[in-house]
Motif scaffolding. Structure first.
Motif, PDB file in Angstrom:
ATOM      1  N   ASN A  84       0.840  -1.189   0.000  1.00  0.00           N
ATOM      2  CA  ASN A  84       0.000   0.000   0.000  1.00  0.00           C
ATOM      3  C   ASN A  84       0.882   1.247   0.000  1.00  0.00           C
ATOM      4  OD1 ASN A  84      -1.620   2.288   1.095  1.00  0.00           O
ATOM      5  ND2 ASN A  84      -3.223   0.712   1.151  1.00  0.00           N
ATOM      6  N   LEU A  85       0.641   2.125  -0.955  1.00  0.00           N
ATOM      7  CA  LEU A  85       1.440   3.352  -1.037  1.00  0.00           C
ATOM      8  C   LEU A  85       0.594   4.582  -0.757  1.00  0.00           C
ATOM      9  CD1 LEU A  85       3.658   2.572  -4.163  1.00  0.00           C
ATOM     10  CD2 LEU A  85       4.351   2.564  -1.772  1.00  0.00           C
ATOM     11  N   ASN A  86      -0.575   4.374  -0.158  1.00  0.00           N
ATOM     12  CA  ASN A  86      -1.461   5.490   0.163  1.00  0.00           C
ATOM     13  C   ASN A  86      -1.363   5.918   1.613  1.00  0.00           C
ATOM     14  OD1 ASN A  86      -2.763   5.814  -2.399  1.00  0.00           O
ATOM     15  ND2 ASN A  86      -3.783   3.861  -2.004  1.00  0.00           N
ATOM     16  N   ASN A  87      -1.145   4.939   2.497  1.00  0.00           N
ATOM     17  CA  ASN A  87      -1.238   5.225   3.926  1.00  0.00           C
ATOM     18  C   ASN A  87      -0.413   4.198   4.697  1.00  0.00           C
ATOM     19  OD1 ASN A  87      -2.101   5.539   6.615  1.00  0.00           O
ATOM     20  ND2 ASN A  87      -4.139   6.198   5.950  1.00  0.00           N
ATOM     21  N   PRO A  88       0.496   4.654   5.536  1.00  0.00           N
ATOM     22  CA  PRO A  88       1.328   3.683   6.263  1.00  0.00           C
ATOM     23  C   PRO A  88       0.498   2.770   7.159  1.00  0.00           C
ATOM     24  CG  PRO A  88       1.633   5.898   7.152  1.00  0.00           C
ATOM     25  CD  PRO A  88       0.816   6.046   5.905  1.00  0.00           C
ATOM     26  N   GLY A  89      -0.653   3.246   7.567  1.00  0.00           N
ATOM     27  CA  GLY A  89      -1.507   2.440   8.439  1.00  0.00           C
ATOM     28  C   GLY A  89      -2.126   1.236   7.753  1.00  0.00           C
ATOM     29  N   GLU A  90      -2.028   1.203   6.422  1.00  0.00           N
ATOM     30  CA  GLU A  90      -2.661   0.103   5.698  1.00  0.00           C
ATOM     31  C   GLU A  90      -1.671  -0.868   5.076  1.00  0.00           C
ATOM     32  OE1 GLU A  90      -5.464   1.954   3.024  1.00  0.00           O
ATOM     33  OE2 GLU A  90      -6.315   3.071   4.709  1.00  0.00           O
ATOM     34  N   VAL A  91      -0.383  -0.697   5.431  1.00  0.00           N
ATOM     35  CA  VAL A  91       0.631  -1.586   4.868  1.00  0.00           C
ATOM     36  C   VAL A  91       0.557  -2.958   5.546  1.00  0.00           C
ATOM     37  CG1 VAL A  91       3.132  -1.976   4.692  1.00  0.00           C
ATOM     38  CG2 VAL A  91       2.177   0.285   4.221  1.00  0.00           C
ATOM     39  N   GLY A  92       0.677  -4.002   4.747  1.00  0.00           N
ATOM     40  CA  GLY A  92       0.765  -5.348   5.327  1.00  0.00           C
ATOM     41  C   GLY A  92      -0.470  -6.204   5.163  1.00  0.00           C
ATOM     42  N   ALA A  93      -1.487  -5.649   4.492  1.00  0.00           N
ATOM     43  CA  ALA A  93      -2.724  -6.428   4.354  1.00  0.00           C
ATOM     44  C   ALA A  93      -2.629  -7.443   3.219  1.00  0.00           C
ATOM     45  CB  ALA A  93      -3.902  -5.489   4.133  1.00  0.00           C
ATOM     46  N   ALA A  94      -1.864  -7.115   2.174  1.00  0.00           N
ATOM     47  CA  ALA A  94      -1.880  -7.967   0.980  1.00  0.00           C
ATOM     48  C   ALA A  94      -0.627  -8.815   0.797  1.00  0.00           C
ATOM     49  CB  ALA A  94      -2.105  -7.102  -0.264  1.00  0.00           C
ATOM     50  N   LEU A  95       0.411  -8.493   1.518  1.00  0.00           N
ATOM     51  CA  LEU A  95       1.641  -9.297   1.423  1.00  0.00           C
ATOM     52  C   LEU A  95       1.873  -9.971   2.767  1.00  0.00           C
ATOM     53  CD1 LEU A  95       4.092  -6.900  -0.502  1.00  0.00           C
ATOM     54  CD2 LEU A  95       3.242  -9.112  -1.311  1.00  0.00           C
ATOM     55  N   LYS A  96       2.006 -11.307   2.708  1.00  0.00           N
ATOM     56  CA  LYS A  96       2.130 -12.036   3.978  1.00  0.00           C
ATOM     57  C   LYS A  96       3.236 -13.079   3.904  1.00  0.00           C
ATOM     58  CE  LYS A  96      -2.418 -11.506   6.012  1.00  0.00           C
ATOM     59  NZ  LYS A  96      -3.193 -10.628   5.138  1.00  0.00           N
ATOM     60  N   ALA A  97       3.921 -13.241   5.010  1.00  0.00           N
ATOM     61  CA  ALA A  97       4.870 -14.349   5.101  1.00  0.00           C
ATOM     62  C   ALA A  97       4.073 -15.558   5.561  1.00  0.00           C
ATOM     63  CB  ALA A  97       5.971 -14.007   6.094  1.00  0.00           C
ATOM     64  N   THR A  98       3.894 -16.493   4.645  1.00  0.00           N
ATOM     65  CA  THR A  98       3.031 -17.641   4.965  1.00  0.00           C
ATOM     66  C   THR A  98       3.754 -18.661   5.824  1.00  0.00           C
ATOM     67  OG1 THR A  98       3.622 -18.421   2.759  1.00  0.00           O
ATOM     68  CG2 THR A  98       1.434 -17.475   3.035  1.00  0.00           C
ATOM     69  N   LYS A  99       5.069 -18.760   5.597  1.00  0.00           N
ATOM     70  CA  LYS A  99       5.895 -19.608   6.453  1.00  0.00           C
ATOM     71  C   LYS A  99       7.124 -18.797   6.822  1.00  0.00           C
ATOM     72  CE  LYS A  99       4.585 -23.638   3.782  1.00  0.00           C
ATOM     73  NZ  LYS A  99       5.076 -24.172   2.530  1.00  0.00           N
ATOM     74  N   GLU A 100       8.029 -19.413   7.529  1.00  0.00           N
ATOM     75  CA  GLU A 100       9.225 -18.718   7.996  1.00  0.00           C
ATOM     76  C   GLU A 100       9.938 -17.931   6.891  1.00  0.00           C
ATOM     77  OE1 GLU A 100      10.134 -18.424  11.053  1.00  0.00           O
ATOM     78  OE2 GLU A 100      12.133 -17.548  10.840  1.00  0.00           O
ATOM     79  N   HIS A 101      10.171 -18.511   5.753  1.00  0.00           N
ATOM     80  CA  HIS A 101      10.924 -17.831   4.703  1.00  0.00           C
ATOM     81  C   HIS A 101      10.200 -17.834   3.373  1.00  0.00           C
ATOM     82  CE1 HIS A 101      14.398 -17.020   7.138  1.00  0.00           C
ATOM     83  NE2 HIS A 101      14.365 -18.265   7.582  1.00  0.00           N
ATOM     84  N   VAL A 102       8.871 -17.745   3.427  1.00  0.00           N
ATOM     85  CA  VAL A 102       8.073 -17.797   2.211  1.00  0.00           C
ATOM     86  C   VAL A 102       7.075 -16.638   2.231  1.00  0.00           C
ATOM     87  CG1 VAL A 102       6.446 -19.161   0.847  1.00  0.00           C
ATOM     88  CG2 VAL A 102       8.278 -20.307   2.118  1.00  0.00           C
ATOM     89  N   VAL A 103       7.078 -15.851   1.138  1.00  0.00           N
ATOM     90  CA  VAL A 103       6.175 -14.694   1.076  1.00  0.00           C
ATOM     91  C   VAL A 103       5.214 -14.832  -0.105  1.00  0.00           C
ATOM     92  CG1 VAL A 103       6.053 -12.184   0.740  1.00  0.00           C
ATOM     93  CG2 VAL A 103       7.859 -13.169   2.170  1.00  0.00           C
ATOM     94  N   SER A 104       3.952 -14.478   0.152  1.00  0.00           N
ATOM     95  CA  SER A 104       2.939 -14.510  -0.898  1.00  0.00           C
ATOM     96  C   SER A 104       2.107 -13.235  -0.848  1.00  0.00           C
ATOM     97  CB  SER A 104       2.000 -15.710  -0.715  1.00  0.00           C
ATOM     98  OG  SER A 104       2.670 -16.893  -1.060  1.00  0.00           O
ATOM     99  N   GLY A 105       1.566 -12.902  -2.024  1.00  0.00           N
ATOM    100  CA  GLY A 105       0.659 -11.757  -2.065  1.00  0.00           C
ATOM    101  C   GLY A 105       0.944 -10.858  -3.250  1.00  0.00           C
ATOM    102  N   ILE A 106       0.227  -9.742  -3.269  1.00  0.00           N
ATOM    103  CA  ILE A 106       0.330  -8.844  -4.418  1.00  0.00           C
ATOM    104  C   ILE A 106       0.571  -7.400  -3.961  1.00  0.00           C
ATOM    105  CG2 ILE A 106      -1.018  -7.744  -6.279  1.00  0.00           C
ATOM    106  CD1 ILE A 106      -2.380 -10.502  -6.635  1.00  0.00           C
TER     107      ILE A 106
END
Lengths: 374, 395
Positions: A128-150
């Protein structure tokens, strides 16, 4: 805390300006915005090597020049004025600051020297590049060293060697390193309204990523502030260019047998614009002075970005309007800055978002906590 | 310790010793008028400061000033702010006429007038505007005839602030009716206490009467009170306007003014706005207006500070004062609009016990603030000046 530029800093500005005046002409910008890479590799190398700008704010221990937000602001202001097209903002500023704030010592030592020298291009991937408060909703670390999202909008991802990805974990926002070409990583360049800043959609599907640190809420906000301060400088440089070129145009364009700048309606619009510019500039330079000294009010960066957004757009609107018909033709150069003004206006938060963020910070500081996140 | 630190130490000690309690915090400031009796502390404070030349600290000592450098003057004001001391003396003599006379007056004129101003012995008013000469000031018609050793003056001035309390008026008069409009004007000094001068206060929409009409019917000004050359008063008159605007724009580095707050959340206005802003019923749109105002106000102060630092290099107010006058007056007016809007129906008070003192004050200030974008040259005239002098746009 400094309140005016030193003589050395003014000289530094002249060095940067001299380089960009020659290497980033409107003709160059047009050529690069039409290309798929969006930057000139030779000029970028020169800028990193001879002029040494890519590591302006990176400490010397990581191979940088060891300057701070003030010098970085000077570089950006000139880049905004000449509409420099290249990965400086994505790599040095966005990724650079995220790493400086969030990466562990060993990763800083491993990654930052390559960014400072320009050997590698990095970018910061935020969902999210609109508001720092909304960062982290779409990109997630699903496991220890694995990231998924858009991440739907990432600057210069198409030319990045390294992607610095902020992804949420049960323990907070983690900072991850993803190498270009990793399996499951897909980078799709997008045609954007402002072709001088290349944007891509970055999608990660079970991508292997090294966790290199954390961006806590306060570090994320700090990074956001630093990036906004730099962006605001870039914007005021562009606004200044638009103002000067528009003023010049009103002095030479003749209608009704006289220069159009002699008409009061235009005079007043130019006078208003001068004031907006001067006062915004004071706020923007103040932000850099404060960040450099780690002093001052908590909201200086938001104030700078909000004023830059309003001022750049007003300069851009005036730039088109006061030129009459020629102002909205492709052939005339004004639209290059006009479009950059629009993309910058909303990038990293609109003026409204930043005003609200500033208000919340003031309330917190005066003990009226509303319980909302800035 | 540097000289300036020594000066600061000494100044602080002296101020603590000599500043009476009655002049700390907001309140009345001495105007120098011989027609007003001031409270004991206010009078005492003015006299004590005048003895040191600190009513006009940056003026030369030979004219009753303190002979302080710009840095020392700043230190003095900082130390006064530190203990909450009000300025000892403010009038059009200290802020506008004095600095102009320093530049254009003869030695005799400076001795005769500046020393009195510095002692708080005379209040001045400004005879500029006329019913037919507002924004187009140079079209003024007030006539002064050369009668040998004096001028005989006939005409009418308007918007003469404080004329009812003034001892003197600096006045623009026409001395040549055949010359081009900017060329036949002279700058003369007129005593207010004479038969030919009549003052009538003008009632304003706020209920106050700070401005007057001043009628000149065979009024007399002495020949030695012509400032500068005959028929060349326009240059002097314009210069004085720059001093006036820099005062209104808060720019003048050597004019006493309220505590410089830089960018801070403790802007004095916050106290007024705070309760309303924290009211959860306030609309987000209005909240945005408030914060936008705060932001512009902070940027204004930062720019003032920067200009002040540049002025320390000896630069005096010039055409950029119009930038500050225009932006500053708009800011002041916008603030009153927002305050009243925040109050809703409570902002409708004129008198009466349903309204608090603050609320009535806000409503009246909203009305009186209409003057700030007019006086000292309207916003539109300021924009013309900026376009011409700063931006170099053609006529």
């Amino acid at each position: 805390m400094q309140t005016m530029y030193t003589e050395e800093q003014e000289q530094f500005r002249e060095v940067v300006a001299r380089f960009l005046r020659v290497k980033s002409t409107a003709g160059d910008v047009r050529q690069l915005m039409a290309s798929s890479e969006g930057y000139d590799v030779a000029v970028w190398r020169q800028l990193c090597g001879e002029v040494g700008l890519a590591g302006t704010h990176i400490p010397e221990e990581y191979g940088g020049a060891g300057f701070g937000p003030v010098e970085l602001g000077i570089v950006s202001e000139e880049m905004g004025r000449y509409l420099y097209c290249g990965p400086f903002f994505a790599s040095s500023v966005m990724a650079g600051y995220a790493l400086l704030n969030g990466a562990t010592e060993s990763y800083k030592s491993a990654i930052l020297p390559d960014i400072a020298s320009g050997a590698k291009i990095a970018t910061l991937v935020l969902d999210n590049l609109n508001n720092p408060g909304e960062v982290g909703a779409a990109l997630k670390a699903t496991k220890e060293h694995v990231v998924s999202g858009i991440a739907s909008i990432v600057v210069d991802a198409h030319i990045a060697d390294l992607l610095i990805v902020a992804a949420s974990t049960p323990d907070g926002l983690g900072l991850y390193l993803v190498n270009a070409g990793s399996e499951g990583l897909s980078i799709t360049p997008q045609e954007a309204l402002d072709p001088t800043r290349k944007l891509s959609r970055v999608s990660l599907s079970e991508v292997r990523a090294e966790r290199i640190g954390w961006l806590t809420e306060s570090l994320l906000n700090q990074t956001w502030d630093q990036i906004c301060s730099v962006l605001a400088h870039e914007m005021i440089g562009g606004a200044q260019h638009l103002f000067e070129s528009t003023l010049e145009y009103t002095k030479v364009r003749v209608q009704f047998g006289r220069p159009i700048g002699s008409f009061q309606a235009l005079k007043h619009r130019c006078a208003d614009l001068l004031m907006e510019l001067e006062f915004a500039k004071a706020a923007i330079h103040h932000a850099a002075f404060c960040l450099a000294a780690s002093e001052g009010e908590p909201y200086v960066a938001s104030m700078a970005k909000a004023m830059a957004s309003d001022t750049y757009m007003e300069a851009a609107r005036a730039g088109v309007q006061l030129r009459g018909g020629i102002g909205f033709t492709w052939e005339e150069d004004t639209h290059l800055w006009y479009k950059r003004a629009k993309s910058s206006e909303v990038f990293m938060g609109s003026a409204h978002m930043h005003r609200e963020r500033m208000m919340t910070m003031i309330e917190r500081a005066s003990g009226h906590d509303t319980g909302e996140q800035p | 310790m540097s000289d300036l630190s020594v000066f600061r130490e000494e100044t602080r000690a002296w101020l603590i010793e000599n500043c009476p309690e009655g002049v700390k915090g907001p309140g009345v400031v001495h105007s120098g008028s011989t027609k007003v009796t001031f409270e004991k502390d206010i009078q005492l404070w003015m006299e004590r400061m005048a003895d040191r030349g600190w009513t006009v600290p940056a003026w030369p000592k030979e004219y009753g000033g303190g002979g302080l450098t710009v840095e020392q003057t700043r230190v003095l004001f900082e130390e006064m702010n530190e203990i909450g001391a009000r300025p000892p003396l403010i009038n059009m003599g200290t802020r506008m006429f004095g600095p102009t006379l320093l530049e254009f007056g003869t030695e005799e004129q400076k001795q005769r007038h500046l020393t009195v101003i510095a002692k708080g012995g005379a209040a001045w008013c400004q005879g500029y505007s006329e019913p037919g000469a507002g924004s187009d000031l140079a079209s003024l018609r007030c006539r002064a005839e050369d009668k040998g050793d004096y001028f005989l003056i006939n005409g009418q001035k308007i918007w003469t602030s404080g004329a009812q309390y003034a001892d003197w008026m600096f006045c623009l008069v026409r001395t040549d009716f055949d010359a081009a409009k900017h060329s036949g004007i002279s700058f003369v000094l007129v005593p207010m206490d004479q038969e030919g001068v009549t003052v009538k206060p003008i009632s304003l929409i706020s209920g106050n009467s700070p401005f007057c009409e001043t009628f000149l019917d065979d009024a007399i000004a002495e020949k030695r009170d012509l400032v500068g050359t005959m028929n060349e008063g326009w240059t002097i008159g314009k210069r004085l306007l720059q001093h006036e605007r820099s005062g209104q724009g808060g720019l003048s580095p050597t004019a006493a003014r309220p505590k410089p707050v830089g960018v801070t959340i403790d802007l004095e206005v916050d106290d007024v706005l705070k309760d309303y802003v924290n009211d959860s019923t306030i609309s987000p749109a209005l909240r945005d207006e408030v914060i936008d105002w705060k932001m512009r106000s902070a940027a204004f102060r930062l720019t003032q500070k920067r200009a002040g630092e540049q002025a320390r290099d000896g630069k005096t107010p010039a055409d950029t004062t119009s930038v500050f006058k225009l932006y500053g007056s708009t800011l002041a007016q916008d603030r009153q609009e927002i305050v009243v809007r925040l109050m809703g129906t409570q902002g409708l008070g004129w008198e009466g016990d349903t309204f608090s003192t603050d609320e009535i004050g806000a409503a009246r200030s909203w009305l009186s603030s209409k003057a700030v974008t007019i006086y000292g040259g309207t916003n539109e005239v300021q924009a013309n000046i900026i376009a011409k002098r700063v931006l170099g746009l053609p006529d």
